[in-house]
Scaffold this motif. Structure first.
Motif, PDB file in Angstrom:
ATOM      1  N   UNK A 198       0.845  -1.195   0.000  1.00 24.20           N
ATOM      2  CA  UNK A 198       0.000   0.000   0.000  1.00 24.20           C
ATOM      3  C   UNK A 198       0.880   1.245   0.000  1.00 24.20           C
ATOM      4  N   UNK A 199       0.375   2.315  -0.613  1.00 26.24           N
ATOM      5  CA  UNK A 199       1.061   3.593  -0.578  1.00 26.24           C
ATOM      6  C   UNK A 199       0.819   4.281   0.752  1.00 26.24           C
ATOM      7  N   UNK A 200       1.868   4.811   1.352  1.00 26.00           N
ATOM      8  CA  UNK A 200       1.740   5.408   2.681  1.00 26.00           C
ATOM      9  C   UNK A 200       1.223   6.841   2.642  1.00 26.00           C
ATOM     10  N   UNK A 201       1.211   7.464   1.465  1.00 29.76           N
ATOM     11  CA  UNK A 201       0.659   8.815   1.394  1.00 29.76           C
ATOM     12  C   UNK A 201      -0.858   8.816   1.429  1.00 29.76           C
ATOM     13  N   UNK A 202      -1.474   7.819   0.797  1.00 36.28           N
ATOM     14  CA  UNK A 202      -2.935   7.847   0.682  1.00 36.28           C
ATOM     15  C   UNK A 202      -3.603   6.486   0.787  1.00 36.28           C
ATOM     16  N   UNK A 203      -2.846   5.416   1.088  1.00 36.80           N
ATOM     17  CA  UNK A 203      -3.440   4.100   1.264  1.00 36.80           C
ATOM     18  C   UNK A 203      -3.828   3.391  -0.018  1.00 36.80           C
ATOM     19  N   UNK A 204      -3.399   3.894  -1.175  1.00 33.34           N
ATOM     20  CA  UNK A 204      -3.746   3.278  -2.458  1.00 33.34           C
ATOM     21  C   UNK A 204      -3.075   1.910  -2.582  1.00 33.34           C
ATOM     22  N   UNK A 205      -3.787   0.958  -3.188  1.00 35.95           N
ATOM     23  CA  UNK A 205      -3.230  -0.370  -3.428  1.00 35.95           C
ATOM     24  C   UNK A 205      -1.997  -0.249  -4.316  1.00 35.95           C
ATOM     25  N   UNK A 206      -0.876  -0.813  -3.862  1.00 34.74           N
ATOM     26  CA  UNK A 206       0.378  -0.735  -4.605  1.00 34.74           C
ATOM     27  C   UNK A 206       0.932  -2.102  -4.965  1.00 34.74           C
ATOM     28  N   UNK A 207       0.179  -3.169  -4.688  1.00 34.42           N
ATOM     29  CA  UNK A 207       0.655  -4.490  -5.059  1.00 34.42           C
ATOM     30  C   UNK A 207      -0.387  -5.547  -4.785  1.00 34.42           C
ATOM     31  N   UNK A 208      -0.345  -6.630  -5.567  1.00 32.88           N
ATOM     32  CA  UNK A 208      -1.245  -7.767  -5.409  1.00 32.88           C
ATOM     33  C   UNK A 208      -0.413  -9.043  -5.396  1.00 32.88           C
ATOM     34  N   UNK A 209      -0.896 -10.035  -4.657  1.00 31.98           N
ATOM     35  CA  UNK A 209      -0.216 -11.327  -4.630  1.00 31.98           C
ATOM     36  C   UNK A 209      -1.264 -12.428  -4.629  1.00 31.98           C
ATOM     37  N   UNK A 210      -1.144 -13.341  -5.563  1.00 30.80           N
ATOM     38  CA  UNK A 210      -2.034 -14.502  -5.605  1.00 30.80           C
ATOM     39  C   UNK A 210      -1.491 -15.562  -4.650  1.00 30.80           C
ATOM     40  N   UNK A 211      -2.387 -16.210  -3.933  1.00 32.55           N
ATOM     41  CA  UNK A 211      -1.972 -17.195  -2.938  1.00 32.55           C
ATOM     42  C   UNK A 211      -2.080 -18.622  -3.441  1.00 32.55           C
ATOM     43  N   UNK A 212      -2.792 -18.836  -4.550  1.00 32.82           N
ATOM     44  CA  UNK A 212      -3.002 -20.192  -5.048  1.00 32.82           C
ATOM     45  C   UNK A 212      -2.498 -20.411  -6.469  1.00 32.82           C
ATOM     46  N   UNK A 213      -2.114 -19.343  -7.151  1.00 33.77           N
ATOM     47  CA  UNK A 213      -1.455 -19.450  -8.458  1.00 33.77           C
ATOM     48  C   UNK A 213      -0.190 -18.593  -8.401  1.00 33.77           C
TER      49      UNK A 213
END
Length: 397
Positions: free
Chosen positions: A331-346
């Motif tokens: 997450x971005x610390x300036x505004x909480x915007x999503x900055x990354x995704x991670x798949x847990x099963x693929x």
């Protein structure tokens, strides 16, 4: 040179700023965005992600190191226009071959100098990114109503699919440095030249494909037409909601459980492939000083950004998707915007920023090592380790 030629900048809400022509004399329109980087302007200018954008530099002095032939991130300047406060009168760098103004003029980039970029940036932060026009010479002599109409007639960024306009027309290969360990199909959505270089430094042979590449072409991009060990989606311009072809290709990659890594636009496309929504940010993130937290390690990285859209979601949120569980990893610390995704099963993950660090900090270079680990068989859910903070390239050793 276009010094002392009157110029005017007109925003779509009617506010205007006057200055002098910088670069080519003429007119241009695009989306007004600001970059907070204090260095690396040449990499910014040649980043294809800035296609159809008029870049406002918040740093007051621009052009101090001139323009060289080594720091290009693509074959040309992509910005639609350029706005600076105090351009350098004389560049000072042993690598400089010409002034920045001369290069802008040579490539037909209309710019403006002498603008109060602090006031302009504050206006964009309060009102949001909007269309803008820069007019100089005879174009600036037209009436204000006519200039404003020209700005408001320009296409908006929402709904635009721009990757095909900046992508390579033909595939090409960047060979591995040293022994080849893996092969990767990199879909060029606006790729910067340093990105395949960072992969190659890790023993990866990279086949760069056009954004229009089919799933079959991606699956045959390994050595001698074999399947690649991994697939990479690059940064790029435009609205991710409009990239339906690329999203379908990515879904095919996920279905086949081929290791995937995406950055910037590639992060947004992974989000949409998984079923997340995307939305237009008020004024976006652009610059080389954006703080991001890796939620798995709680490590804070200073990162390079260039995006006006983002994936919806909350810090640490885990969702069920057609391809198993996925979580918001950064997450971005300036505004909480999503900055990354991670798949847990693929085997797939992505970040919203630019770990190739051209130009920018090197905090996130280790993400290329994570991609190597993913292709080596490490499950995506286990791509978190205490040593992940170190970039293994010689430059950062």
């Amino acid at each position: 040179m276009s010094a002392r030629v009157p110029a005017v900048l007109v925003l779509e809400d009617g506010r205007t700023f006057r200055g002098e022509a910088y670069g080519r004399v003429g007119e241009t329109v695009g989306e007004a965005v600001f970059s907070t980087g204090m260095t690396g302007y040449q990499e910014t200018l040649t980043d294809p992600s800035y296609h159809r954008q008029v870049v406002v530099m918040t740093a007051p002095h621009v052009g101090n190191t001139g323009y060289n032939d080594e720091d290009q991130e693509s074959s040309r300047i992509w910005v639609a226009g350029y706005v600076v406060r105090d351009p350098a009168r004389v560049p000072s760098s042993w690598r400089s071959r010409r002034t920045l103004a001369e290069e802008l003029d040579a490539q037909g980039v209309v710019g403006i100098s002498g603008v109060d970029t602090r006031a302009l940036t504050r206006h964009l932060r309060e009102r949001g990114a909007m269309r803008v026009g820069v007019f100089s010479g005879p174009a600036a002599a037209r009436g204000g109503a006519e200039l404003l109409e020209a700005v408001r007639s320009a296409p908006a960024m929402e709904g635009t699919d721009l990757a095909s306009l900046v992508s390579t027309p033909q595939p090409y290969v960047v060979p591995a440095v040293g022994e080849r360990r893996f092969s990767v199909a990199a879909v060029d959505l606006g790729i910067k030249s340093m990105t395949p270089q960072r992969l190659a430094e890790r023993g990866i042979e990279v086949t760069v494909l056009p954004s229009t590449a089919s799933l079959e072409q991606v699956l045959a991009a390994g050595p001698d037409g074999s399947a690649p060990d991994g697939v990479f989606f690059s940064n790029g311009p435009g609205d991710p909601a409009a990239a339906t072809h690329e999203i379908e290709v990515l879904q095919g990659v996920l279905e086949r459980r081929i290791p995937f890594f995406g950055i910037c636009y590639g992060n947004q496309l992974l989000g949409r492939a998984l079923g997340y929504g995307t939305y237009k940010l008020k004024y976006g993130h652009r610059g080389i000083n954006q703080p991001v937290m890796d939620l798995a390690t709680r490590k804070v990285e200073v990162t390079a950004h260039n995006h006006g859209f983002a994936v919806d979601g909350r810090a640490g949120e885990v969702r069920d998707t057609p391809y198993g569980r996925a979580e918001v990893s950064h997450v971005g610390l300036n505004d909480g915007v999503v900055e990354g995704l991670r798949c847990l099963d693929v085997p797939a993950f992505s970040v919203q920023y630019h770990p190739e660090a051209a130009a920018g900090p090197h905090d996130a270079g280790y993400l290329f090592d994570r991609f190597v680990d993913l292709m080596g068989g490490t499950p995506a859910a286990e791509l978190v380790d205490a040593t992940g903070a170190t970039d293994t390239t010689e430059e950062n050793a």
